[in-house]
Design an enzyme around this catalytic site. Structure first.
Site, PDB file in Angstrom:
ATOM      1  N   TYR A  98      69.805 175.136  76.785  1.00 28.75           N
ATOM      2  CA  TYR A  98      69.893 174.900  75.347  1.00 28.75           C
ATOM      3  C   TYR A  98      70.288 176.168  74.611  1.00 28.75           C
ATOM      4  O   TYR A  98      70.266 177.258  75.160  1.00 28.75           O
ATOM      5  CB  TYR A  98      68.579 174.341  74.792  1.00 28.75           C
ATOM      6  CG  TYR A  98      67.495 175.364  74.520  1.00 28.75           C
ATOM      7  CD1 TYR A  98      66.764 175.937  75.554  1.00 28.75           C
ATOM      8  CD2 TYR A  98      67.193 175.765  73.215  1.00 28.75           C
ATOM      9  CE1 TYR A  98      65.767 176.875  75.299  1.00 28.75           C
ATOM     10  CE2 TYR A  98      66.196 176.696  72.947  1.00 28.75           C
ATOM     11  CZ  TYR A  98      65.488 177.252  73.998  1.00 28.75           C
ATOM     12  OH  TYR A  98      64.514 178.188  73.744  1.00 28.75           O
ATOM     13  N   ARG A 153      76.447 182.711  76.133  1.00 26.28           N
ATOM     14  CA  ARG A 153      75.125 182.658  76.779  1.00 26.28           C
ATOM     15  C   ARG A 153      74.886 181.273  77.380  1.00 26.28           C
ATOM     16  O   ARG A 153      74.341 181.147  78.479  1.00 26.28           O
ATOM     17  CB  ARG A 153      74.028 183.025  75.776  1.00 26.28           C
ATOM     18  CG  ARG A 153      72.654 183.133  76.422  1.00 26.28           C
ATOM     19  CD  ARG A 153      71.608 183.712  75.465  1.00 26.28           C
ATOM     20  NE  ARG A 153      71.382 182.843  74.314  1.00 26.28           N
ATOM     21  CZ  ARG A 153      70.594 183.151  73.296  1.00 26.28           C
ATOM     22  NH1 ARG A 153      69.954 184.316  73.274  1.00 26.28           N
ATOM     23  NH2 ARG A 153      70.439 182.314  72.287  1.00 26.28           N
ATOM     24  N   ARG A 213      64.341 159.459  91.359  1.00 28.74           N
ATOM     25  CA  ARG A 213      63.791 160.792  91.105  1.00 28.74           C
ATOM     26  C   ARG A 213      63.807 161.591  92.392  1.00 28.74           C
ATOM     27  O   ARG A 213      63.098 161.252  93.348  1.00 28.74           O
ATOM     28  CB  ARG A 213      62.357 160.688  90.575  1.00 28.74           C
ATOM     29  CG  ARG A 213      61.729 162.051  90.326  1.00 28.74           C
ATOM     30  CD  ARG A 213      60.288 161.947  89.834  1.00 28.74           C
ATOM     31  NE  ARG A 213      59.680 163.257  89.703  1.00 28.74           N
ATOM     32  CZ  ARG A 213      59.096 163.933  90.689  1.00 28.74           C
ATOM     33  NH1 ARG A 213      59.023 163.400  91.896  1.00 28.74           N
ATOM     34  NH2 ARG A 213      58.587 165.137  90.483  1.00 28.74           N
ATOM     35  N   HIS A 252      64.225 165.841  93.682  1.00 23.81           N
ATOM     36  CA  HIS A 252      64.337 167.207  93.174  1.00 23.81           C
ATOM     37  C   HIS A 252      65.752 167.763  93.319  1.00 23.81           C
ATOM     38  O   HIS A 252      66.286 168.391  92.410  1.00 23.81           O
ATOM     39  CB  HIS A 252      63.361 168.145  93.902  1.00 23.81           C
ATOM     40  CG  HIS A 252      61.929 167.922  93.525  1.00 23.81           C
ATOM     41  ND1 HIS A 252      61.268 166.743  93.759  1.00 23.81           N
ATOM     42  CD2 HIS A 252      61.026 168.743  92.929  1.00 23.81           C
ATOM     43  CE1 HIS A 252      60.026 166.840  93.322  1.00 23.81           C
ATOM     44  NE2 HIS A 252      59.849 168.039  92.803  1.00 23.81           N
ATOM     45  N   LYS A 266      68.387 180.433  79.259  1.00 24.98           N
ATOM     46  CA  LYS A 266      67.837 179.662  78.141  1.00 24.98           C
ATOM     47  C   LYS A 266      67.733 178.208  78.581  1.00 24.98           C
ATOM     48  O   LYS A 266      68.604 177.387  78.286  1.00 24.98           O
ATOM     49  CB  LYS A 266      68.716 179.839  76.895  1.00 24.98           C
ATOM     50  CG  LYS A 266      67.939 179.612  75.596  1.00 24.98           C
ATOM     51  CD  LYS A 266      68.632 180.243  74.420  1.00 24.98           C
ATOM     52  CE  LYS A 266      68.000 179.861  73.093  1.00 24.98           C
ATOM     53  NZ  LYS A 266      66.634 180.329  72.888  1.00 24.98           N
ATOM     54  N   GLU A 306      58.809 190.273  75.998  1.00 17.82           N
ATOM     55  CA  GLU A 306      59.329 189.732  74.736  1.00 17.82           C
ATOM     56  C   GLU A 306      58.237 188.910  74.079  1.00 17.82           C
ATOM     57  O   GLU A 306      57.069 189.049  74.420  1.00 17.82           O
ATOM     58  CB  GLU A 306      60.601 188.901  75.001  1.00 17.82           C
ATOM     59  CG  GLU A 306      60.382 187.744  75.952  1.00 17.82           C
ATOM     60  CD  GLU A 306      61.627 186.895  76.183  1.00 17.82           C
ATOM     61  OE1 GLU A 306      62.545 186.907  75.352  1.00 17.82           O
ATOM     62  OE2 GLU A 306      61.667 186.192  77.210  1.00 17.82           O
TER      63      GLU A 306
HETATM   64  N1  PDD Z   1      64.313 181.129  70.675  1.00 22.93           N
HETATM   65  N2  PDD Z   1      63.240 185.158  73.564  1.00 22.93           N
HETATM   66  C1  PDD Z   1      62.869 183.871  73.666  1.00 22.93           C
HETATM   67  C2  PDD Z   1      61.917 183.477  74.741  1.00 22.93           C
HETATM   68  C3  PDD Z   1      63.386 182.921  72.755  1.00 22.93           C
HETATM   69  O1  PDD Z   1      63.031 181.634  72.870  1.00 22.93           O
HETATM   70  C4  PDD Z   1      64.265 183.343  71.724  1.00 22.93           C
HETATM   71  C5  PDD Z   1      64.852 182.396  70.714  1.00 22.93           C
HETATM   72  C6  PDD Z   1      64.617 184.706  71.660  1.00 22.93           C
HETATM   73  C7  PDD Z   1      65.568 185.240  70.611  1.00 22.93           C
HETATM   74  O2  PDD Z   1      66.904 184.876  70.893  1.00 22.93           O
HETATM   75  P1  PDD Z   1      67.999 184.727  69.733  1.00 22.93           P
HETATM   76  O3  PDD Z   1      67.987 185.994  68.974  1.00 22.93           O
HETATM   77  O4  PDD Z   1      69.263 184.505  70.477  1.00 22.93           O
HETATM   78  O5  PDD Z   1      67.579 183.544  68.885  1.00 22.93           O
HETATM   79  C8  PDD Z   1      64.092 185.575  72.602  1.00 22.93           C
HETATM   80  C9  PDD Z   1      64.895 180.086  69.873  1.00 22.93           C
HETATM   81  C10 PDD Z   1      65.113 180.439  68.451  1.00 22.93           C
HETATM   82  C11 PDD Z   1      64.099 178.809  70.088  1.00 22.93           C
HETATM   83  O6  PDD Z   1      63.750 178.555  71.230  1.00 22.93           O
HETATM   84  O7  PDD Z   1      63.861 178.063  69.126  1.00 22.93           O
END
Ligand code: PDD
Length: 285
Positions: free
Chosen positions: A32, A51, A100, A102, A147, A179
Site C-alpha cells: 500500500y 516505493r 486457501r 500459503h 510498505k 521509527e
Molecule cells: N504511514 N514508518 C511507518 C511504519 C509508516 O507507517 C509511515 C507512514 C512512515 C512515514 O512514511 P511517509 O513519510 O512516506 O508517509 C514511516 C502512513 C501514513 C500510514 O500507514 O497511514
C-alpha cells in the site's frame, strides 16, 4: 460521498466489495501507499510510486499498472472526490484464489483498491503543544522497509500509545531507535538533527527524505547515523514525520518531558520550511 476505485471501476466507497478469499484479507498479502494531495496535486507522487514498485517487486507481486497507469488512477480519484487536500490510500493485493494456500497461487488478477479522505494535518493547538508518545520494543518482522498491508504489529504498537492517552509509539530494537508505529522519528541534540539510516528495520519515508533535503538546503546541521535509545530519551527535541502528520513535535516520552517539554526551535524551523516548501511547490508552483 467518497468515491473509490476497485479493479478498474469508480464507485461509492460504501458499495465496494471484495472476496473473502482475497489474499489481502486471508494473509495480509499486499502492498500500500498513502499519498498526500495538496490543492489537488499529489505530493512527491513519483517517489510514492517508486516505493510502491519496490514493495511489489520484493513481494513478487506483478505490478498491474506501472507508474503512468497509477498516476492516471490517482489523478482520477482526486478529481472525483470533493476535497482540495486529500489523503489517497492505494492498495494492491495478490488477489482472490479459490482455495486457501500459503504458497502463491497460479497467477491471478491482483486486487487494486484506492480511496481518498480529506487530508487533515495536525491542528494549530497540537502544533503549539506537541504530542505525547510512549516507547516500546520493536517486535515487527525484518522487512520493515516494505510498505505491506500486514500491519498487525504496527496496530498493536500504536494501540499501546492510545492506551496511555498518547499519539505515537517510538520503537527501539536492540537499544537503537528504529521509527514510530506509523511515522519516522528524528531527534535533535546540541542543535544537530539526527536521523536513523535507512535499513530493513524502518520504512524509507517520503517525508523523511523531504526533511533531510530541507536540512541540507537551509544549512541546518544534520547527521544520518544509528541512534541509541538513551540518546532519544535525553534528546533536546523529538519529531515524528509522515505524509499525514508532516513534522510534529513529540514533547513527552513515557511521561517525561522532552527538552523543555514544548516544541523546540529546530522543530519549529523545520515545520516552517516544510510548510513553505509545500506551499511554494504545491499550491502556487
Ligand atoms: N504511514 N514508518 C511507518 C511504519 C509508516 O507507517 C509511515 C507512514 C512512515 C512515514 O512514511 P511517509 O513519510 O512516506 O508517509 C514511516 C502512513 C501514513 C500510514 O500507514 O497511514
Amino acid at each position: 460521498m467518497s468515491i473509490c476505485h476497485l479493479d478498474g471501476r469508480y464507485l461509492p466507497l460504501r458499495e465496494a466489495r471484495v472476496s473473502p478469499m482475497d489474499r489481502g484479507f486471508l494473509f495480509g498479502d499486499g502492498a500500500y501507499e498513502v499519498i498526500p494531495v495538496y490543492s489537488r496535486r499529489p505530493f512527491r507522487l513519483e517517489e510514492h510510486l517508486a516505493r510502491l514498485a519496490r514493495t511489489l517487486a520484493a513481494l513478487r507481486l506483478p505490478d498491474p499498472h506501472g507508474a503512468a497507469g497509477w498516476a492516471e488512477i490517482v489523478r482520477e480519484i482526486v478529481a472525483r472526490n470533493a476535497w482540495e487536500d486529500q489523503s489517497v490510500y492505494l492498495q494492491v493485493t495478490r488477489g482472490a484464489d479459490d482455495k486457501r494456500s500459503h504458497a502463491f497461487p497460479v497467477p491471478i488478477r491482483p486486487t487494486v483498491f484506492l480511496m481518498s479522505e480529506e487530508l487533515v494535518t495536525p491542528p494549530a493547538a497540537q502544533l503549539e503543544t506537541g504530542v505525547a508518545a510512549v516507547g516500546a520494543a520493536d517486535f515487527r518482522w525484518l522487512r520493515c522497509d516494505l510498505k505491506t498491508v500486514a500491519l498487525l504489529a504496527n496496530c498493536l504498537l500504536r494501540q499501546q500509545a492510545v492506551d496511555h492517552g498518547c499519539a505515537e509509539t517510538v520503537l527501539f530494537r536492540d537499544g537503537f531507535l528504529t521509527e514510530g508505529s506509523a511515522s519516522n522519528i528524528f531527534i535533535v541534540r546540541d542543535g544537530v538533527v539526527l536521523a536513523p539510516p535507512k535499513s530493513h528495520l524502518m520504512l524509507p519515508g517520503i517525508t523523511y527524505d523531504v526533511v533531510l533535503e530541507l536540512a541540507e538546503r537551509h544549512g541546518q546541521p544534520h547527521q544520518v547515523r544509528e541512534i541509541l535509545e538513551d540518546e532519544v530519551r535525553s534528546a533536546d527535541e523529538i519529531w515524528m514525520t509522515s505524509s499525514t502528520k508532516e513534522v510534529l513535535a513529540i514533547t513527552t516520552l513515557d511521561g517525561r518531558p522532552v527538552g523543555s517539554g514544548r516544541p523546540g526551535p529546530v522543530g519549529r524551523q523545520m515545520y516552517a520550511w516544510y510548510q513553505d516548501f509545500k506551499n511554494t511547490v504545491m499550491r502556487s508552483g
